[in-house]
Design a protein around this motif. Sequence first.
Motif, mmCIF file in Angstrom:
data_model
loop_
_atom_site.group_PDB
_atom_site.id
_atom_site.type_symbol
_atom_site.label_atom_id
_atom_site.label_comp_id
_atom_site.label_asym_id
_atom_site.label_seq_id
_atom_site.Cartn_x
_atom_site.Cartn_y
_atom_site.Cartn_z
ATOM 1 N N ARG A 9 17.440 -12.307 -7.987
ATOM 2 C CA ARG A 9 17.400 -12.181 -9.438
ATOM 3 C C ARG A 9 16.871 -10.830 -9.899
ATOM 4 O O ARG A 9 16.873 -10.548 -11.095
ATOM 5 C CB ARG A 9 16.549 -13.310 -10.038
ATOM 6 N N LYS A 10 16.403 -10.027 -8.949
ATOM 7 C CA LYS A 10 15.901 -8.702 -9.293
ATOM 8 C C LYS A 10 16.493 -7.655 -8.353
ATOM 9 O O LYS A 10 16.718 -7.929 -7.176
ATOM 10 C CB LYS A 10 14.374 -8.660 -9.196
ATOM 11 N N PRO A 11 16.719 -6.446 -8.862
ATOM 12 C CA PRO A 11 17.200 -5.377 -7.985
ATOM 13 C C PRO A 11 16.067 -4.826 -7.141
ATOM 14 O O PRO A 11 14.906 -5.244 -7.287
ATOM 15 C CB PRO A 11 17.707 -4.332 -8.987
ATOM 16 N N ALA A 12 16.378 -3.890 -6.282
ATOM 17 C CA ALA A 12 15.339 -3.223 -5.501
ATOM 18 C C ALA A 12 14.396 -2.473 -6.440
ATOM 19 O O ALA A 12 14.814 -2.027 -7.513
ATOM 20 C CB ALA A 12 15.982 -2.253 -4.509
ATOM 21 N N PRO A 13 13.127 -2.331 -6.065
ATOM 22 C CA PRO A 13 12.153 -1.698 -6.965
ATOM 23 C C PRO A 13 12.562 -0.317 -7.451
ATOM 24 O O PRO A 13 12.294 0.048 -8.604
ATOM 25 C CB PRO A 13 10.879 -1.630 -6.107
ATOM 26 N N TRP A 14 13.208 0.475 -6.587
ATOM 27 C CA TRP A 14 13.574 1.846 -6.979
ATOM 28 C C TRP A 14 14.728 1.889 -7.985
ATOM 29 O O TRP A 14 15.032 2.932 -8.529
ATOM 30 C CB TRP A 14 13.909 2.681 -5.741
ATOM 31 N N HIS A 15 15.350 0.758 -8.238
ATOM 32 C CA HIS A 15 16.428 0.703 -9.239
ATOM 33 C C HIS A 15 15.971 0.083 -10.557
ATOM 34 O O HIS A 15 16.798 -0.160 -11.442
ATOM 35 C CB HIS A 15 17.623 -0.080 -8.683
ATOM 36 N N LEU A 33 31.350 -0.544 -11.971
ATOM 37 C CA LEU A 33 31.524 -0.075 -10.600
ATOM 38 C C LEU A 33 30.181 0.462 -10.120
ATOM 39 O O LEU A 33 29.710 1.493 -10.601
ATOM 40 C CB LEU A 33 32.595 1.023 -10.533
ATOM 41 N N PHE A 34 29.557 -0.274 -9.188
ATOM 42 C CA PHE A 34 28.264 0.130 -8.644
ATOM 43 C C PHE A 34 28.511 0.908 -7.356
ATOM 44 O O PHE A 34 29.140 0.400 -6.419
ATOM 45 C CB PHE A 34 27.394 -1.092 -8.370
ATOM 46 N N THR A 35 28.026 2.136 -7.312
ATOM 47 C CA THR A 35 28.283 3.006 -6.168
ATOM 48 C C THR A 35 26.974 3.508 -5.575
ATOM 49 O O THR A 35 25.934 3.519 -6.227
ATOM 50 C CB THR A 35 29.138 4.215 -6.580
ATOM 51 N N GLY A 36 27.047 3.946 -4.337
ATOM 52 C CA GLY A 36 25.864 4.491 -3.681
ATOM 53 C C GLY A 36 25.986 4.391 -2.178
ATOM 54 O O GLY A 36 26.894 3.745 -1.641
ATOM 55 N N GLN A 37 25.077 5.030 -1.490
ATOM 56 C CA GLN A 37 25.082 5.043 -0.029
ATOM 57 C C GLN A 37 24.885 3.635 0.522
ATOM 58 O O GLN A 37 24.135 2.843 -0.060
ATOM 59 C CB GLN A 37 23.970 5.965 0.467
ATOM 60 N N PRO A 38 25.540 3.297 1.639
ATOM 61 C CA PRO A 38 25.305 1.987 2.251
ATOM 62 C C PRO A 38 23.818 1.753 2.500
ATOM 63 O O PRO A 38 23.121 2.618 3.042
ATOM 64 C CB PRO A 38 26.078 2.076 3.574
ATOM 65 N N GLY A 39 23.334 0.584 2.081
ATOM 66 C CA GLY A 39 21.938 0.255 2.287
ATOM 67 C C GLY A 39 21.011 0.691 1.180
ATOM 68 O O GLY A 39 19.794 0.514 1.288
ATOM 69 N N CYS A 40 21.586 1.243 0.088
ATOM 70 C CA CYS A 40 20.714 1.691 -1.005
ATOM 71 C C CYS A 40 20.284 0.531 -1.898
ATOM 72 O O CYS A 40 19.319 0.650 -2.651
ATOM 73 C CB CYS A 40 21.407 2.760 -1.847
ATOM 74 N N CYS A 52 36.397 1.290 -15.336
ATOM 75 C CA CYS A 52 35.081 0.689 -15.072
ATOM 76 C C CYS A 52 33.975 1.595 -15.603
ATOM 77 O O CYS A 52 34.135 2.813 -15.668
ATOM 78 C CB CYS A 52 34.864 0.503 -13.561
ATOM 79 N N ARG A 53 32.874 0.989 -15.956
ATOM 80 C CA ARG A 53 31.677 1.763 -16.262
ATOM 81 C C ARG A 53 30.972 2.006 -14.927
ATOM 82 O O ARG A 53 30.476 1.073 -14.299
ATOM 83 C CB ARG A 53 30.771 1.022 -17.228
ATOM 84 N N VAL A 54 30.956 3.253 -14.523
ATOM 85 C CA VAL A 54 30.409 3.600 -13.205
ATOM 86 C C VAL A 54 28.891 3.702 -13.280
ATOM 87 O O VAL A 54 28.346 4.388 -14.153
ATOM 88 C CB VAL A 54 31.005 4.918 -12.687
ATOM 89 N N GLN A 55 28.224 3.022 -12.374
ATOM 90 C CA GLN A 55 26.760 3.042 -12.313
ATOM 91 C C GLN A 55 26.338 3.491 -10.925
ATOM 92 O O GLN A 55 26.257 2.702 -9.985
ATOM 93 C CB GLN A 55 26.184 1.656 -12.623
ATOM 94 N N PRO A 56 26.036 4.794 -10.747
ATOM 95 C CA PRO A 56 25.554 5.269 -9.442
ATOM 96 C C PRO A 56 24.145 4.744 -9.187
ATOM 97 O O PRO A 56 23.303 4.725 -10.077
ATOM 98 C CB PRO A 56 25.552 6.800 -9.601
ATOM 99 N N LEU A 57 23.908 4.323 -7.959
ATOM 100 C CA LEU A 57 22.600 3.797 -7.560
ATOM 101 C C LEU A 57 22.085 4.641 -6.393
ATOM 102 O O LEU A 57 22.689 4.665 -5.320
ATOM 103 C CB LEU A 57 22.705 2.330 -7.176
#
Length: 331
Positions: free
Chosen positions: A6-12, A30-37, A161-166
């Motif tokens: 129910r919550k994202p990672a703390p850094w997000h 569209l959620f993008t980012g390095q694998p494991g982010c 899509c609304r792109v959301q880089p993570l």
Amino acid sequence: MLEPVRKPAPWHQPGWQRLTAQQDFAHAYLFTGQPGCGKRRFASAFAAFLMCDTPDAGVACDACRSCQLRLAGSHPDLLMLEPEEEGKAIRVDAVRQLVDFISQTSQQGGRKVVVLQPAEAMNVNAANALLKSLEEPSAETYLLLVSDQPSRLLPTIRSRCRVQPLNLPGADEAAAWLTEQLPDRSTDDCALLLQMAGGAPLRALSLAQVDALAQREKVVEGIKALLKGQAAPSKLAEQWNPVPIELLLDWFCAWTLDLLKLQQQASDAAVSADMDKVLGYMAKKLDVAKLLAWQDWLLEHRRLFASKANLNRVLFLEKALVQWKNLLERR
């Protein structure tokens, strides 16, 4: 499978707060980012938030009927779409199921959510079938796409899509989080896991869970024995059979990059902690032209394995080890 979080990672958290504070949401993200982010976790938490009847402070309550159905994995208005097997394509029949799902009325009378990951796994026909849903959005229906490689998506999909880089967390934050998750591991172990994961904390955690450190130690000892003439390539190729080929390719690619940096005396030359002496020795002895040729060969075979080409693993490793040792042989 969709993580019941129910919550994202703390850094997000900053990006999460901005997103959930909005009054109107885009039809497709569209959620993008390095694998494991942590982007899959972010998408899962956002799906939970969108479907919750009574979200509290920007997160799903996990108590309402909608949340209970989601947690049980039986919510009729939540669809998870991913390849049938890891590394396989998402085919057009699966996307047609998505289109049918979108066209139907919500069974619970609320929102409908689709999570599609990894989005770049769609083949051309599947991607074209998805476009129709993106062009003609249904009310209160949300498409959440997750992608490690958004450049592989059709430009027409990305544009709708609304792109959301993570991003990844900073090194200190990543180390602190991983140490908290792995209280039985030493600081050095956590540092090596993060290095192996390219700084991605969730990737590092998954490596710890498959005991990648023990596998890495076996491989490093084998490399040392190979260079000393104490182990044959064929023997090592057989001994390394339990080690996932993806890990072996990642490690050799990282070591090759370290060698190139050491050769050029680059200021950012960051040698692997467990291979520093080996790589330092090799960098003084090897031929640069042979190193570049080796890198080209290695990257091409990494691409072939990623595309699920029918390669003989043992023969590949034996040939790779022969070439690795030959880097020290001057012409």
